[in-house]
Every structure is written in C-alpha cells, then in structure tokens.
Design a protein around this motif. Structure first.
Motif: not given
Ligand code: FAQ
Length: 310
Positions: A122-150
């Motif tokens: 499960d630790c491997g799967v969390i890295g692969w799938l859960v972190d993978g989903a987190a990246i997919c969701n968070q890469v666009p947030l690097c361009r979020s309109s609020y500076g400190p969050y981005a």
C-alpha cells in the motif's frame, strides 16, 4: 483620496482578468478570501492527516533503506502541511483555529486518507497513485491566482514527483519478486484505484465550488477534466508495471485518444467525506491526541519566545 469599494473591486477584477497574482496585502473580495482559506486549509489538513496511512508502516518497513525512504517522505508531507498553513495565515487564518476546525469536523481533508494501509505494498501504491493524483491536481495550482498558494505549489509538486517515483520504484521491485509479492501489489491496486479517482472531487455537474473558483483563477481545470488526465496518465503506467486496473469498462476511445472508464461510486465518496469512511474516526482521534499530548511543546516554545522578545 482612499479608493472606493468599487475601485478596489475593479482593480481586483483587472488583476484576475490580466492573469496577474493577488498578493496578501491586496484588497480582495471576502468570498475570494473565504474560498481560498477553505481550499488551502483542506489541503493542509490532507497533508497532515495524510502522514498517518504511511506512518503506520514506519516501524514495519522491510529494510533500513525502505525505512529511511518512508520516513523522509512522511516528513515531507509534514513540511507541505506547514507550508500550506503558512499560506492560509497570509489570508488572516489562525493555524491553531484551523486545526481545531479539522478535529471538530468543521473542515474537511481528502477522502483518500480514510482508507487503511493493509500491507506494505500500500505504501508503494500511495506513492504511485495517490501522489500521482496529487501531482495531476496540483501542477495547475502552480498558476493559481493567489500568489502564496501558487508559489507553495511549485515546491510541493517537485517533492510529490519524487514521492511518486519512489512509490513506483518500490512497486517495480515487488513486481520482480515472488508471486506472493506480485499478488500483494495487485491487491493494493484493486483497493486504491477507485478511491484515487475520487480525490478529484465530485463530477462537474455536482461541484458547487467549481464555477466561482475557476472564474477567480484559483482552480484552472474542472474536476472531471483533471480526473480524465489522471486516468490517461495512469493506464500506461499500470501496463508497464504489469498490474490490472480494477475496471472492466476501461478502454481507449479511438476517436478522442482518451480512456473511457466505469462509474465511480459517489455514494461511497459522500459517506467518506461526511465522516463515515473506514478510518475517519481513527484518523481524527489520533490527530486530536497529537494536538493534546504535544500542547506542552507549543506552550514552552511560546513562553521562550515571549521571554526573548521581552
Ligand atoms: N475529499 O465543489 P467541489 C495530498 C469537498 S493530495 C474530501 O468540487 P472544490 C498529497 C469539497 O471540499 C490531497 N472532500 O470543491 C499527499 C467541497 O466541500 P466544502 C489534497 C472533497 O474545492 C499524498 C465539496 O466536496 N489535495 O494531500 C473531495 O472546488 C500522499 C464539493 O466539492 C488538495 O486538497 C475529496 N476528495 O474542488 C499527502 C488539492 N473532493 O469545502 C500524503 C487542492 C471534494 O464546500 C500522502 N484542492 N471535496 O465543504 C482542490 O484542488 C479542490 O479543493 C478539490 C475539490 C479538487 C479537492
């Protein structure tokens, strides 16, 4: 003369329209501030609660190397949480108050961390799938309109990419092992695949925050769009690994070049986010104990800081 409310609003609207960043000292509509605190706090809580599922394996990781890797990853998650609470503080939120809201069930954290880690795979799967989903969701947030969050997202995403690779490497190693190890990986994939799809939130036509959040440039893509990207990204990775994703309807659509997938169990999702998932009570009980048992550290640090500033 001081700018009027209308002028401040016009300046904010122009900032958003020109895709410039909103910074802590800028005027912003109350609903923008509130919406950001909601999302950033929820994100911070997810990182902190997210330490628990993998943390459960710290004493049982199979080698010194694996233990060191896991410890470093879990510490990174704590760092992300701290980083995000700092971003929320730039909006006037108070960290202790946010923690109380989490513990009292008045703020959410990601549904995904309410599932148990039954085996080390499960630790491997969390890295692969859960972190993978987190990246997919968070890469666009690097361009979020609020500076400190981005800006926080840039560093967080770099670390999440590293986390994902360590998970994938762990699974690759297990897949080269015994039949029992391969079965363990497949079982973990079977249990985590559907919950990982739920990380992206409800479907677009049932997502109350999306329209406003996207108009303000906080979110850049809809929940369903990011979920689709994640599926398209994960299928070839599953093939390379040699596991089967537990969805008989998963198939490439030749017209769009994207993968069609089966129906997500939204009843389960709603149960989990309203506190009735398999581990919700356990996660919050442990978070509460950590707050209460360690209160003396905060008190001592505060007393020390007061003494020095006096
Ligand atoms: N779980 O109107 P929407 C990580 C709530 S990654 C729980 O669509 P929105 C890294 C939502 O808050 C995980 N609740 O909402 C890591 C809202 O409730 P509210 C954290 C969910 O905000 C890896 C309601 O449902 N990542 O921690 C979920 O527009 C490994 C209606 O939803 C982030 O937080 C859910 N899955 O879109 C750590 C990313 N989905 O607040 C350790 C930033 C929805 O009105 C180990 N957040 N809800 O009461 C976002 O991108 C967005 O907030 C979404 C939701 C996409 C999560």
């Amino acid at each position: 003369a001081r700018p009027t409310e209308d002028e401040l609003q016009a300046h904010f609207d122009a900032t958003i329209a020109a895709d410039r960043r909103v910074e802590p000292r800028d005027w912003m509509p109350e609903a923008y501030r509130k919406g950001l605190v909601r999302q950033i706090a929820q994100h911070a809580h997810s990182e902190i609660i997210g330490m628990q599922p993998e943390g459960d394996w710290l004493l049982a990781a199979p080698s010194l190397r694996r233990k060191a890797v896991l410890l470093a990853k879990v510490q990174d998650e704590a760092g992300h949480g701290m980083y995000l609470y700092s971003a929320a503080e730039t909006l006037g939120a108070d960290r202790a108050d946010l923690t109380d809201k989490l513990i009292e069930g008045r703020q959410k954290y990601s549904s995904i961390f309410n599932y148990p880690t039954l085996t080390y795979a499960d630790c491997g799967v969390i890295g692969w799938l859960v972190d993978g989903a987190a990246i997919c969701n968070q890469v666009p947030l690097c361009r979020s309109s609020y500076g400190p969050y981005a800006r926080a997202m840039i560093r967080v995403c770099k670390e999440e990419s590293f986390h994902q690779r360590q998970g994938y490497e762990l699974l690759m190693t297990m897949m080269r092992g015994t039949p029992e190890q391969r079965a363990m990986v497949q079982d973990a994939v079977d249990r985590w695949w559907w919950p990982s799809l739920m990380m992206f939130g409800p479907p677009d036509d049932d997502s109350p925050n999306s329209a406003q959040s996207m108009a303000w440039g906080v979110k850049r893509h809809s929940n369903d769009e990011l979920r689709q990207r994640y599926v398209d990204m994960s299928v070839p990775q599953a093939e390379a690994l040699g596991v089967t994703l537990p969805d008989p309807e998963l198939a490439l659509d030749p017209e769009t070049g994207r993968y069609r997938f089966g129906q997500i169990d939204w009843t389960e999702f709603k149960q989990v986010i309203s506190g009735n998932g398999p581990c919700n009570a356990e996660r919050i009980t442990r978070r509460r104990a950590a707050r209460d048992d360690n209160a003396w550290v905060t008190e001592a640090a505060t007393a020390y800081a007061d003494k020095h500033s006096a």
